[in-house]
Design a protein around this motif. Structure first.
Motif, mmCIF file in Angstrom:
data_model
loop_
_atom_site.group_PDB
_atom_site.id
_atom_site.type_symbol
_atom_site.label_atom_id
_atom_site.label_comp_id
_atom_site.label_asym_id
_atom_site.label_seq_id
_atom_site.Cartn_x
_atom_site.Cartn_y
_atom_site.Cartn_z
ATOM 1 N N ASN A 199 -5.814 7.470 4.238
ATOM 2 C CA ASN A 199 -6.033 6.838 2.934
ATOM 3 C C ASN A 199 -6.891 5.580 3.052
ATOM 4 O O ASN A 199 -7.635 5.235 2.126
ATOM 5 C CB ASN A 199 -4.695 6.488 2.282
ATOM 6 C CG ASN A 199 -3.935 7.710 1.815
ATOM 7 O OD1 ASN A 199 -4.522 8.768 1.594
ATOM 8 N ND2 ASN A 199 -2.629 7.587 1.680
ATOM 9 N N ASN B 140 1.746 4.268 -3.098
ATOM 10 C CA ASN B 140 1.323 5.643 -2.864
ATOM 11 C C ASN B 140 2.510 6.568 -3.124
ATOM 12 O O ASN B 140 3.533 6.489 -2.436
ATOM 13 C CB ASN B 140 0.820 5.798 -1.423
ATOM 14 C CG ASN B 140 0.270 7.182 -1.146
ATOM 15 O OD1 ASN B 140 1.006 8.149 -1.072
ATOM 16 N ND2 ASN B 140 -1.038 7.269 -0.984
ATOM 17 N N SER C 230 -10.396 7.157 3.092
ATOM 18 C CA SER C 230 -10.776 7.838 1.851
ATOM 19 C C SER C 230 -10.840 6.894 0.656
ATOM 20 O O SER C 230 -11.687 7.051 -0.235
ATOM 21 C CB SER C 230 -9.808 8.993 1.563
ATOM 22 O OG SER C 230 -8.484 8.503 1.433
ATOM 23 N N ASN C 231 -9.948 5.892 0.620
ATOM 24 C CA ASN C 231 -9.932 4.931 -0.488
ATOM 25 C C ASN C 231 -10.778 3.693 -0.228
ATOM 26 O O ASN C 231 -10.827 2.776 -1.071
ATOM 27 C CB ASN C 231 -8.489 4.490 -0.781
ATOM 28 C CG ASN C 231 -7.609 5.639 -1.217
ATOM 29 O OD1 ASN C 231 -8.081 6.620 -1.784
ATOM 30 N ND2 ASN C 231 -6.307 5.535 -0.954
ATOM 31 N N LYS C 232 -11.413 3.642 0.964
ATOM 32 C CA LYS C 232 -12.275 2.508 1.346
ATOM 33 C C LYS C 232 -11.518 1.186 1.436
ATOM 34 O O LYS C 232 -12.131 0.114 1.431
ATOM 35 C CB LYS C 232 -13.432 2.352 0.340
ATOM 36 C CG LYS C 232 -14.235 3.610 0.063
ATOM 37 C CD LYS C 232 -14.966 4.098 1.297
ATOM 38 C CE LYS C 232 -15.819 5.331 0.966
ATOM 39 N NZ LYS C 232 -16.510 5.860 2.164
ATOM 40 N N THR C 233 -10.184 1.239 1.520
ATOM 41 C CA THR C 233 -9.412 -0.023 1.593
ATOM 42 C C THR C 233 -9.610 -0.721 2.926
ATOM 43 O O THR C 233 -9.512 -1.945 3.000
ATOM 44 C CB THR C 233 -7.913 0.248 1.371
ATOM 45 O OG1 THR C 233 -7.492 1.310 2.241
ATOM 46 C CG2 THR C 233 -7.631 0.631 -0.067
ATOM 47 N N LYS D 165 0.841 -1.209 0.000
ATOM 48 C CA LYS D 165 0.000 0.000 0.000
ATOM 49 C C LYS D 165 0.874 1.257 0.000
ATOM 50 O O LYS D 165 0.627 2.207 -0.765
ATOM 51 C CB LYS D 165 -0.905 0.019 1.235
ATOM 52 C CG LYS D 165 -2.017 -1.007 1.241
ATOM 53 C CD LYS D 165 -2.798 -0.882 2.552
ATOM 54 C CE LYS D 165 -3.833 -1.969 2.707
ATOM 55 N NZ LYS D 165 -4.529 -1.886 4.021
#
Length: 277
Positions: free
Chosen positions: A85, A15, A88-91, A11
């Motif tokens: 993140n 990024n 915000s990225n729904k990971t 991850k």
């Protein structure tokens, strides 16, 4: 645990901002070697910083860990952004859907925090060892490997600080607000200290209470090294000022930081467990 770390590093490496910050952090750690190149040669005035003893064993362990700890903010931004993140990225939701438990999710973040601290400590050890072997006036093994407590203090300090940043990232969810909260907390500790000394108790007693504050306790692990230099102490002697202080880190100072580290990790897990994602 290896699988959890692999997930986190994939991850981070995917990024671009995190990659730049991590690279910049380790470049800055290496740049401490440039201090050795600082020279002033103005007529009769000649000054070479490396000749002032800052790279002498065992002082170098104290000096380098204190200076490089200043750069920890770079990784703090990475850790806070790492959590923001996830939201915000729904990971985070995807990880949980894929079978990762909330406990494993927090564990992966804690392992990342410990990895950052461990790699930083090893990096500082290698750079300091090289600089010391090149510039130190003392090369006896007993002297080289004394005062290594500062490396342990550096590691514990980073783990504690990064754990706090991890908690802020989960608590606030937005990296900018989390970093703002970090600055606010720093100011708040000083304000509370001032109020305690002014209104509640004596200043020495307030200072003892302040030593238990999270960020203050982390700062206390590595005290400033500059007054430890013989040149500074000689100047102090000439002006009648005692510049000889206690620079060692004591077991109870480690325990305070370890306590806060455990608190922040627990609060991170408790908050994530309670929160509806």
């Amino acid at each position: 645990m290896v699988r959890l770390l692999q997930i986190e590093f994939i991850k981070l490496w995917n990024n671009r901002a995190s990659k730049i910050l991590i690279t910049s952090y380790f470049v800055l750690l290496t740049s401490i070697a440039l201090i050795a190149a600082i020279k002033f040669d103005i007529g009769p005035v000649q000054f070479h910083l490396a000749d002032q003893g800052i790279f002498n064993f065992p002082y170098i362990w104290h000096f380098n860990t204190f200076v490089t700890a200043i750069f920890k903010l770079f990784l703090a931004i990475v850790i806070v952004s790492m959590m923001s993140n996830e939201y915000s990225n729904k990971t985070i939701k995807q990880n949980l859907i894929d079978g990762l438990s909330k406990k494993e999710f927090i564990l992966s973040k804690v392992l990342t925090v410990i990895s950052f601290a461990l790699v930083s400590t090893v990096f500082v050890f290698v750079v300091s060892m090289i600089l010391g072997l090149v510039y130190s006036d003392y090369n006896e093994l007993s002297i080289i490997f004394s005062d290594l407590e500062f490396l342990l203090a550096f590691f514990v300090k980073l783990v504690g600080f990064f754990s706090f940043c991890l908690f802020l990232g989960i608590f606030v969810k937005r990296s900018a607000f989390a970093l703002g909260f970090l600055i606010l907390w720093t100011i708040l500790e000083q304000v509370v200290f001032g109020l305690l000394g002014w209104k509640v108790m004596s200043w020495p007693a307030a200072k003892r209470v302040k030593d238990f504050f999270p960020l203050e306790s982390m700062m206390n692990l590595i005290k400033e090294p500059f007054t430890r230099l013989s040149a500074v102490q000689n100047i102090g002697d000439q002006i009648g000022e005692n510049m000889r202080f206690d620079y060692h880190t004591y077991w109870y100072e480690f325990l305070i930081v370890i306590f806060w580290t455990a608190v922040f990790i627990y609060l991170s897990y408790a908050l994530l467990k309670k929160r509806d994602l």
